[in-house]
Every structure is written in structure tokens, then in C-alpha cells.
Write a protein that holds these residues in place. Structure first.
Motif, short mmCIF file in Angstrom:
data_model
loop_
_atom_site.label_atom_id
_atom_site.label_comp_id
_atom_site.label_asym_id
_atom_site.label_seq_id
_atom_site.Cartn_x
_atom_site.Cartn_y
_atom_site.Cartn_z
N LEU A 26 67.92 41.77 68.08
CA LEU A 26 66.70 42.52 68.32
C LEU A 26 65.68 41.64 69.05
O LEU A 26 65.69 40.42 68.91
N PRO A 27 64.80 42.27 69.82
CA PRO A 27 63.76 41.47 70.48
C PRO A 27 62.77 40.94 69.44
O PRO A 27 62.61 41.50 68.36
N PRO A 28 62.10 39.82 69.75
CA PRO A 28 61.15 39.26 68.79
C PRO A 28 59.97 40.20 68.57
O PRO A 28 59.54 40.94 69.45
N THR A 29 59.42 40.17 67.36
CA THR A 29 58.25 40.98 67.03
C THR A 29 57.00 40.13 67.11
O THR A 29 57.04 38.91 66.94
N ASP A 30 55.89 40.77 67.35
CA ASP A 30 54.61 40.04 67.46
C ASP A 30 54.00 39.77 66.12
O ASP A 30 54.15 40.31 65.14
#
Length: 83
Positions: free
Chosen positions: A79-83
Motif C-alpha cells: 500500500l502507499p504510505p499514509t500521511d
């Protein structure tokens, strides 16, 4: 003269290092106590068993070269990184 001295010194050091290795088998010194028997073992291990690494200490290596390209399967955890 310095170059000849340096060559002789290097030769002497390499000969001294080559003489350090011993080829005789390992033996227990006289009077040294035998290692304790492990709690789960039936008998106490001998000296050969103590110096032989098990499969976890020396795993088999797989050096097979990739013979054909394969597409990677989708990874649902990539998954893409979360902020």
C-alpha cells in the motif's frame, strides 16, 4: 637496500603466518571437565557433535540462476504510505 629489507620482512612475516595453522584434530585438554548433558538429550554429545554446525547455523544455499522471467503477483499489502 630498503626495498630488499622490505621484501625480506614481508617474506618472513608470510612464512610465520603460514606456520600458525594446525592440521591435527581437536582434542580436549587433560583434566578439562566434560560438558553437561543437555536436558532433552538422551546422551551427552561427543566432541565431533559439538563442533559440527547444525542446519540453522549453516543453511543450504540456493544459487540457481533465474531461467525465465515471471510477472509478480499482486500484493494486497503493498500500500502507499499514509500521511
Amino acid at each position: 637496500m630498503k626495498k630488499a629489507f622490505a621484501v625480506l620482512t614481508m617474506f618472513a612475516l608470510s612464512a610465520a603466518l603460514a606456520a600458525c595453522g594446525s592440521k591435527k584434530p581437536l582434542t580436549r585438554p587433560a583434566g578439562d571437565p566434560v560438558p553437561a548433558k543437555p536436558a532433552t538429550a538422551e546422551t551427552a554429545p561427543d566432541s565431533d557433535a559439538l563442533v559440527t554446525p547444525d542446519s540453522q547455523a549453516r543453511p543450504n544455499r540456493n544459487d540457481e540462476v533465474l531461467k525465465r522471467s515471471q510477472r509478480r503477483q499482486d500484493d494486497r499489502f503493498d500500500l502507499p504510505p499514509t500521511d
